[in-house]
Design a protein around this motif. Structure first.
Motif, PDB file in Angstrom:
ATOM      1  N   TYR A  46       0.791  -0.976  -0.518  1.00  0.00           N
ATOM      2  CA  TYR A  46      -0.122   0.212   0.124  1.00  0.00           C
ATOM      3  C   TYR A  46       1.108   1.247  -0.007  1.00  0.00           C
ATOM      4  O   TYR A  46       0.989   1.890  -0.902  1.00  0.00           O
ATOM      5  N   GLY A  47       1.978   1.192   0.942  1.00  0.00           N
ATOM      6  CA  GLY A  47       3.141   2.243   1.150  1.00  0.00           C
ATOM      7  C   GLY A  47       3.363   2.443   0.098  1.00  0.00           C
ATOM      8  O   GLY A  47       3.585   3.683  -0.392  1.00  0.00           O
ATOM      9  N   LEU A  48       4.243   2.211  -0.960  1.00  0.00           N
ATOM     10  CA  LEU A  48       4.438   1.976  -1.888  1.00  0.00           C
ATOM     11  C   LEU A  48       3.605   2.237  -3.759  1.00  0.00           C
ATOM     12  O   LEU A  48       3.792   3.337  -4.160  1.00  0.00           O
ATOM     13  N   SER A  49       2.410   1.740  -3.416  1.00  0.00           N
ATOM     14  CA  SER A  49       1.693   2.575  -4.236  1.00  0.00           C
ATOM     15  C   SER A  49       0.911   3.425  -4.679  1.00  0.00           C
ATOM     16  O   SER A  49       0.397   4.333  -5.051  1.00  0.00           O
ATOM     17  N   ALA A  59      -4.013   3.780  -4.704  1.00  0.00           N
ATOM     18  CA  ALA A  59      -3.132   2.500  -3.815  1.00  0.00           C
ATOM     19  C   ALA A  59      -4.441   1.745  -3.070  1.00  0.00           C
ATOM     20  O   ALA A  59      -4.015   0.893  -3.551  1.00  0.00           O
ATOM     21  N   GLU A  60      -5.370   1.967  -3.057  1.00  0.00           N
ATOM     22  CA  GLU A  60      -6.113   0.528  -2.358  1.00  0.00           C
ATOM     23  C   GLU A  60      -6.350   0.019  -3.097  1.00  0.00           C
ATOM     24  O   GLU A  60      -5.825  -2.089  -3.078  1.00  0.00           O
ATOM     25  N   ASP A  61      -7.505   0.529  -4.318  1.00  0.00           N
ATOM     26  CA  ASP A  61      -7.337  -0.833  -5.316  1.00  0.00           C
ATOM     27  C   ASP A  61      -6.394  -1.398  -5.890  1.00  0.00           C
ATOM     28  O   ASP A  61      -6.513  -2.802  -6.334  1.00  0.00           O
ATOM     29  N   LEU A  62      -5.319  -0.876  -5.157  1.00  0.00           N
ATOM     30  CA  LEU A  62      -3.731  -1.703  -6.666  1.00  0.00           C
ATOM     31  C   LEU A  62      -3.579  -2.829  -5.330  1.00  0.00           C
ATOM     32  O   LEU A  62      -3.135  -3.588  -6.009  1.00  0.00           O
ATOM     33  N   THR A  63      -3.569  -1.998  -4.292  1.00  0.00           N
ATOM     34  CA  THR A  63      -3.457  -2.927  -3.370  1.00  0.00           C
ATOM     35  C   THR A  63      -4.259  -4.279  -3.787  1.00  0.00           C
ATOM     36  O   THR A  63      -3.695  -5.871  -3.061  1.00  0.00           O
ATOM     37  N   GLN A  64      -5.753  -4.077  -3.316  1.00  0.00           N
ATOM     38  CA  GLN A  64      -6.454  -5.747  -4.094  1.00  0.00           C
ATOM     39  C   GLN A  64      -5.545  -6.360  -4.701  1.00  0.00           C
ATOM     40  O   GLN A  64      -5.944  -7.979  -4.551  1.00  0.00           O
ATOM     41  N   GLU A  65      -5.990  -5.713  -5.953  1.00  0.00           N
ATOM     42  CA  GLU A  65      -5.353  -5.937  -6.899  1.00  0.00           C
ATOM     43  C   GLU A  65      -4.146  -6.597  -6.685  1.00  0.00           C
ATOM     44  O   GLU A  65      -3.989  -8.668  -7.426  1.00  0.00           O
ATOM     45  N   ILE A  66      -3.080  -6.112  -6.225  1.00  0.00           N
ATOM     46  CA  ILE A  66      -1.935  -7.180  -6.437  1.00  0.00           C
ATOM     47  C   ILE A  66      -1.875  -9.035  -5.276  1.00  0.00           C
ATOM     48  O   ILE A  66      -1.513  -9.474  -6.171  1.00  0.00           O
ATOM     49  N   ILE A  89       8.264  -5.543  -7.182  1.00  0.00           N
ATOM     50  CA  ILE A  89       8.602  -5.110  -8.286  1.00  0.00           C
ATOM     51  C   ILE A  89       6.595  -5.278  -8.976  1.00  0.00           C
ATOM     52  O   ILE A  89       6.785  -4.257 -10.106  1.00  0.00           O
ATOM     53  N   LEU A  90       6.484  -6.198  -8.325  1.00  0.00           N
ATOM     54  CA  LEU A  90       4.618  -6.621  -8.810  1.00  0.00           C
ATOM     55  C   LEU A  90       4.326  -4.624  -8.860  1.00  0.00           C
ATOM     56  O   LEU A  90       3.523  -4.221 -10.315  1.00  0.00           O
ATOM     57  N   THR A  91       4.189  -4.516  -7.552  1.00  0.00           N
ATOM     58  CA  THR A  91       3.259  -3.298  -7.171  1.00  0.00           C
ATOM     59  C   THR A  91       4.122  -2.070  -8.097  1.00  0.00           C
ATOM     60  O   THR A  91       3.249  -1.064  -9.203  1.00  0.00           O
TER      61      THR A  91
ATOM     62  N   PRO B  59       7.462   6.421   4.541  1.00  0.00           N
ATOM     63  CA  PRO B  59       6.943   6.572   5.378  1.00  0.00           C
ATOM     64  C   PRO B  59       5.789   5.625   5.455  1.00  0.00           C
ATOM     65  O   PRO B  59       5.157   5.449   4.577  1.00  0.00           O
ATOM     66  N   GLN B  60       5.587   5.320   7.496  1.00  0.00           N
ATOM     67  CA  GLN B  60       4.427   3.836   7.176  1.00  0.00           C
ATOM     68  C   GLN B  60       3.218   4.453   6.753  1.00  0.00           C
ATOM     69  O   GLN B  60       2.785   5.203   7.961  1.00  0.00           O
ATOM     70  N   VAL B  61       3.086   4.267   6.246  1.00  0.00           N
ATOM     71  CA  VAL B  61       1.003   4.458   6.422  1.00  0.00           C
ATOM     72  C   VAL B  61       0.243   3.467   6.134  1.00  0.00           C
ATOM     73  O   VAL B  61      -0.058   2.223   5.190  1.00  0.00           O
TER      74      VAL B  61
END
Lengths: 197, 243
Positions: A46-49, A59-66, A89-91, B59-61
């Protein structure tokens, strides 16, 4: 009343299962394994997204997708690297594809900061400690890098910019950008070697 | 370059490979080194792992709490919420895979290097999955009639992937440029690099702002120009797309 034996068994199991064991459980169709992997890496993904997309909903949608990708597709090969690395890498690649497909005229930076979630963490103390320790270690390693090495490395990684785009933005020769990025990466290897086994 | 590379140079090549920033000569050199020393891949993987650690420094989110339950629930009840099932059908997947394979085979490029040149074959797959992607077959003219290949134009992402063979290396100060004929305009798409043995496999950014996305590209042209910023295709047209 909590059955302490059951509780302890599950807690130990939860903490000690390796990523590979969890991935195998996942392939065997156990949804709980996906939950544990999410607890370990959800924050990272999520942080990377969020860093790349600069939009909390996306970011939420992408996290779910991953994570659903991990469940429905069999693309991860444990012999080729860690699960953590596969996920990042994928994210990153999906996130960069998404920003590129938005078109060139959106001003992403304007949205940065408006979408930062400040919800309190749902992570257990164990996960927090493991994540914190890794984070601290990577931050320390990055802090040791010359500032310009770090800058080009981060521009390439998070913004998905080509080396020539970075050279143009920073007004420095292309060869210099390549050297700084390569040296930056190589200099991170030694301080981070404990994390890459 | 003859003889064994110094350890420093080898490290540079590996880091460049992982970062996707090897020039064409370096990529060729590294390809040969990998064939000779396949164990290098382990060190490459380690560098890939190092790069993959970068996001830990962010940053940790925390993600919103409902996300975990949404994900776990989605796999417990895999019905309409499964986004993966909405992705292209197996038939399309096979088409994409075979196009990627044809690209690699036609150009005689080791898949490993193919991934380097494009960062990843997924680039091609991603490009082909975009609804606004167009595949052009392209042929040489005049002196380079044997040159041929394909160009994938991804208008949505403003990218083009160029895969060509039998292309002579341009003289010093000259370069090949890709142009798109759109309506009555000829738009400069960009310059691309020639790899070894007259082969080209390059991904370039194309100027999205110049296109009216409702107008079809009628033809692609490849010309030999000065490597410095040509405004119009002034010299002989070397290759054209099939109409």
């Amino acid at each position: 009343m909590i059955d302490s034996k059951y509780y302890n068994y599950n807690l130990v199991n939860y903490l000690s299962q390796t990523d590979i064991e969890l991935f195998q459980a996942l392939k065997a169709g156990q949804p709980s394994a996906l939950g544990i992997l999410y607890d370990r890496y959800g924050k990272l993904v999520y942080g990377l997204s969020l860093r790349v997309l600069k939009n909390s909903q996306e970011a939420e949608d992408l996290t779910q997708e991953i994570f659903l990708n991990l469940w429905y597709r069999d693309n991860y090969n444990p012999t080729r690297g860690s699960l953590s690395s596969y996920l990042t890498i994928l994210t990153r690649s999906r996130a960069i594809d998404k920003i590129r497909s938005r078109g060139t005229n959106l001003k992403f930076l304007e949205r940065w900061g408006q979408n930062m979630s400040t919800q309190t963490s749902a992570h257990t103390p164990f996960e927090q400690a493991a994540l914190k320790e890794r984070s601290q270690c990577v931050r320390n390693a990055l802090a040791q890098l010359p500032q310009h090495y770090r800058q080009v490395l981060e521009m390439a990684y998070y913004e998905g910019l080509s080396q020539s785009e970075i050279a143009k933005q920073l007004n420095i020769p292309l060869g210099t950008v390549k050297t700084w990025a390569r040296q930056g990466l190589l200099k991170l290897k030694q301080p981070l070697q404990n994390l890459i086994n | 370059m003859s003889g064994s590379p110094t350890p420093e140079h080898l490290e540079e090549l590996m880091a460049g490979y992982v970062l996707g920033n090897l020039g064409s000569e370096e990529a060729e050199e590294f390809r040969k080194l990998l064939i000779k020393n396949p164990e290098l891949i382990q060190e490459v993987n380690r560098l890939q792992e190092v790069l993959g650690l970068l996001p830990y420094a962010l940053p940790q989110v925390s993600p919103p709490q409902h996300l975990r339950s949404a994900i776990v629930e989605a796999v417990k009840t895999p019905v309409k919420t499964n986004p993966i099932r909405k992705l292209p059908t197996p038939g399309w997947g096979r088409v994409v895979s075979s196009v990627v394979a044809v690209f690699a085979l036609a150009l005689g490029i080791n898949n490993y290097i193919l991934r380097q040149e494009l960062k990843n074959t997924k680039d091609v797959i991603t490009v082909m999955q975009h609804p606004e992607t167009h595949l052009f077959s392209i042929k040489g003219k005049g002196n380079i009639a044997t040159a041929s290949g394909s160009v994938l134009m991804d208008i949505a992402a403003d990218k083009a992937i160029i895969a060509l063979q039998n292309i002579p290396t341009p003289a010093e100060g000259q370069a090949y440029w890709l142009w798109a004929v759109v309506g009555d305009k000829t738009i400069r798409c960009g310059q691309f690099d020639i790899g070894s043995n007259g082969k080209v496999l390059d991904k370039i950014s194309i100027p999205g702002d110049s296109y009216d996305h409702n107008t079809e590209i009628s033809q692609l042209l490849i010309t030999l120009e000065s490597s410095q910023d040509p405004r119009q295709p002034s010299r002989a047209i070397m290759m054209v797309s099939a109409s």
